[in-house]
Design a protein around this motif. Sequence first.
Motif, PDB file in Angstrom:
ATOM      1  N   CYS A 101       0.861  -1.185   0.000  1.00  0.00           N
ATOM      2  CA  CYS A 101       0.000   0.000   0.000  1.00  0.00           C
ATOM      3  C   CYS A 101       0.893   1.229   0.000  1.00  0.00           C
ATOM      4  O   CYS A 101       1.940   1.226   0.646  1.00  0.00           O
ATOM      5  N   LEU A 138      -0.029   4.005   1.208  1.00  0.00           N
ATOM      6  CA  LEU A 138      -0.357   4.778   2.414  1.00  0.00           C
ATOM      7  C   LEU A 138       0.320   4.115   3.606  1.00  0.00           C
ATOM      8  O   LEU A 138       0.720   2.957   3.540  1.00  0.00           O
ATOM      9  N   CYS A 177      -0.739   4.030   7.140  1.00  0.00           N
ATOM     10  CA  CYS A 177      -1.511   4.151   8.382  1.00  0.00           C
ATOM     11  C   CYS A 177      -0.700   3.453   9.472  1.00  0.00           C
ATOM     12  O   CYS A 177      -0.240   2.315   9.288  1.00  0.00           O
ATOM     13  N   CYS A 209      -1.416  -0.193  10.845  1.00  0.00           N
ATOM     14  CA  CYS A 209      -1.755  -1.239   9.863  1.00  0.00           C
ATOM     15  C   CYS A 209      -0.491  -1.940   9.373  1.00  0.00           C
ATOM     16  O   CYS A 209       0.459  -1.292   8.958  1.00  0.00           O
ATOM     17  N   GLY A 256       0.490  -1.339   5.829  1.00  0.00           N
ATOM     18  CA  GLY A 256       1.109  -0.032   5.647  1.00  0.00           C
ATOM     19  C   GLY A 256       2.624  -0.037   5.837  1.00  0.00           C
ATOM     20  O   GLY A 256       3.303   0.906   5.428  1.00  0.00           O
ATOM     21  N   GLY A 309      -4.103  -3.063   0.526  1.00  0.00           N
ATOM     22  CA  GLY A 309      -4.133  -1.982  -0.454  1.00  0.00           C
ATOM     23  C   GLY A 309      -5.303  -1.039  -0.339  1.00  0.00           C
ATOM     24  O   GLY A 309      -6.275  -1.292   0.377  1.00  0.00           O
ATOM     25  N   GLU A 310      -5.183   0.068  -1.062  1.00  0.00           N
ATOM     26  CA  GLU A 310      -6.226   1.097  -1.076  1.00  0.00           C
ATOM     27  C   GLU A 310      -6.968   0.984  -2.417  1.00  0.00           C
ATOM     28  O   GLU A 310      -6.429   1.364  -3.463  1.00  0.00           O
ATOM     29  N   SER A 362      -9.591   4.494   2.816  1.00  0.00           N
ATOM     30  CA  SER A 362      -9.032   5.291   3.903  1.00  0.00           C
ATOM     31  C   SER A 362      -9.415   6.757   3.732  1.00  0.00           C
ATOM     32  O   SER A 362      -9.145   7.571   4.595  1.00  0.00           O
TER      33      SER A 362
END
Length: 412
Positions: free
Chosen positions: A144, A146, A148, A151, A154, A208-209, A242
């Motif tokens: 990902c 991102l 976070c 997570c 992440g 993933g996002e 997210s």
Amino acid sequence: MSVLEASAGLVIKKPMVANIDLLDGKPSLIGITREEMAEALMDIGVPQKQAKMRVSQLWNWLYVRGVSDFDHMTNVAKDLREKLKTHFTIARPEIVEEQVSNDGTRKWLMRFPPRGAGRPVEIETVYIPEEGRGTLCISSQVGCTLTCSFCHTGTQRLVRNLTAEEILAQLLVARDRLGDFPDREAPQGTIMPAEGRKVSNIVMMGMGEPLYNFEHVKTALLIATDGDGLSLSKRRVTLSTSGVVPEIFRTGEEIGVMLAISLHAVRDELRDMLVPINKKYPLKELIDACRNYPGVSNARRITFEYVMLKDVNDSLEDAKMLTQLLKGVPAKINLIPFNPWPGTNYQCSDWEQIEKFADFINHAGYASPIRTPRGRDILAACGQLKSESERMRKTERMAFEAMMIANHGADD
Ligand code: SAH
Ligand code: SF4
């Protein structure tokens, strides 16, 4: 042994040897639209006036019957089957590992062939059986972008977006393994009745996002909800983000599935730390996008996910601000006890505190189920997924490509 007979704790592991069949680089017919499939067929010589009928036949074999071998398409003439085999694949990814939790949750590590440049990637997909339904948690990316802070995914850099084929294949593999496609002997056109299905719901809540891979996720979900194929109800498909605000409206308009938001904090200052995309799209913009989500109503509420982190976001003051923030948004709140992973500094809130928090929200009129952690023992719970696929360095990629060419040479 079939996986249905597998007992808790069982791990089936396959050796990490590249499967040469999977390295053939042929384009897959899985995960493309009907129009693209018609084009692909015409490219190999299927006459234009037959293309539509052939697409319907293939669609039925692929998505109603779940076949993964052209030879099983008995109403397709043998010479066309041969041609299809020469030019395309419908093979499933390799299942590298299959784990079964004490609570019946299953996790598959799947390896996808490289299809062109690159090396195989591995991703995790989780199946959560519950009373009256079964939910498949699907990944949209390897890693990902991102970060976070609570997570596990992440902590893994983005390797790459999954293709529509790879997103959809997760559903097909799960249905294969769970016996969710009709028997091969069943009469043509047999569809598994919706009530009896092992996979009744999908959540885009794996790695993933999904809104950073919009087009592929859209194609895959439109095929998963196509009434002449896999035919999952759009109300039973939830996409979790997210907070990629610019893509939220399109999600409702173009895909039409249920929306979940990984909220986790009600003050920008804290959310900036927990869910860093908040710096780009702060709470006000996010909540406005939710208010304008196409099709949102009291019957089709948005789910707000809120991970319970001890002494970070779990005070009753936070609960109060949460109810204020969501005023006027048709919402349900999903409290997720934090799932630990190796190396994290966060702790899950005490159970008593989670209950107090939930009570407060309930009194304010919101449904706020506490999500029972599932599959923690096999690291399959929310936020615990992470694959070993690493980003490839250029030198490695070149070496890998050279190996593929060599393999092809040896194969021919
Ligand atoms: N990237 C998307 C989809 C992943 S969904 C998103 O963030 O929405 C996975 C859900 O589990 C998200 O709500 C995520 O915030 C939450 N989550 C991540 N790590 C977690 C953890 N360790 N414990 C509990 N929930 C977690
Ligand atoms: Fe990515 Fe979602 Fe994990 Fe955040 S919570 S790092 S967006 S997978």
